[in-house]
Scaffold this active site. Sequence first.
Site, short mmCIF file in Angstrom:
data_model
loop_
_atom_site.label_atom_id
_atom_site.label_comp_id
_atom_site.label_asym_id
_atom_site.label_seq_id
_atom_site.Cartn_x
_atom_site.Cartn_y
_atom_site.Cartn_z
N CYS A 191 -1.06 5.75 9.30
CA CYS A 191 -1.43 4.47 8.70
C CYS A 191 -2.57 4.75 7.74
CB CYS A 191 -1.82 3.47 9.79
SG CYS A 191 -3.14 4.05 10.88
N ARG A 246 0.84 -1.21 0.00
CA ARG A 246 0.00 0.00 0.00
C ARG A 246 0.87 1.25 0.00
NH1 ARG A 246 -4.55 -0.02 4.45
NH2 ARG A 246 -5.28 1.72 3.15
#
Length: 283
Positions: free
Chosen positions: A238, A180
């Site tokens: 995050c 990601r």
Amino acid sequence: MTAIITASDLAHELTGDRPPVLLDVRWQLSVAKAAGAPAFDGRAEYAAGHIPGAVFVDLDRELAAEPGENGRHPLPDLAEFGAAMRHAGVSAGRPVVVYDGGQGWAAARAWWMLRWTGHPDVRVLDGGLPSWRGELSTEVPDVAEGDFRPEPAAAGLLDADGAAALARAGVLLDARAGERYRGEVEPIDRVGGHIPGAVSAPTTENVGPDGRFLPADELRDRFKALGVSGDTEVGVYCGSGVSGAHEVLALAVAGIPAALYVGSWSEWSSDPARPVAVGADPQ
């Protein structure tokens, strides 16, 4: 004061003269709804069995506000957060222990919220519920109202501009999976990639196969290899400020203070004006 506690130490403290308030924050990010499967239900898991004396805390409703322009898990209204914590029995003068189903992310979010808002003694059960060797209970405890009043600290919290600045002046760690960060996949947010200058540091690498944190010296070595040394200013983000809290907790275990960008990638990536970097290079 340590940030984590073992199951055996918790069992001992629960039988002592000053047992901690125990919070069950079972939660997990799930895309099950998209596949037509029922979403994870932490409250149902709690009802089926929890550590005796634990009170359930709902991450989505009590540790975060509704999703919106500030991300998927923005900060909750602090008055409402304080009321929820008092209802769970949290008091300023009594220690708190938080646990979840083993991943540690949700428990870390509760730990971070309580610490950032001024509670002096909060720990996370290392390894979560799977580490507990005692009996479980289905009884909902009748706890006395606590007296905790949130008083947020000036430090420890980053907004988008602060995260961008820290990526240039200090070390900004990206706690998401490496793919990601690199922008190879993005199952949730508008675009893949990372904040320019951020360093990939998947929080899953802070724990062993049993879900427990690596020893403090190993964590210090890991973060040193990522550029954290001396009095380096450190921040973490995050996807939505949950797994990032777990990385802040890992840093605390290593003795390294760090700030959390709660909006994280879900907020950053929703703004087309914010730059996006892709690939393994931080820049």
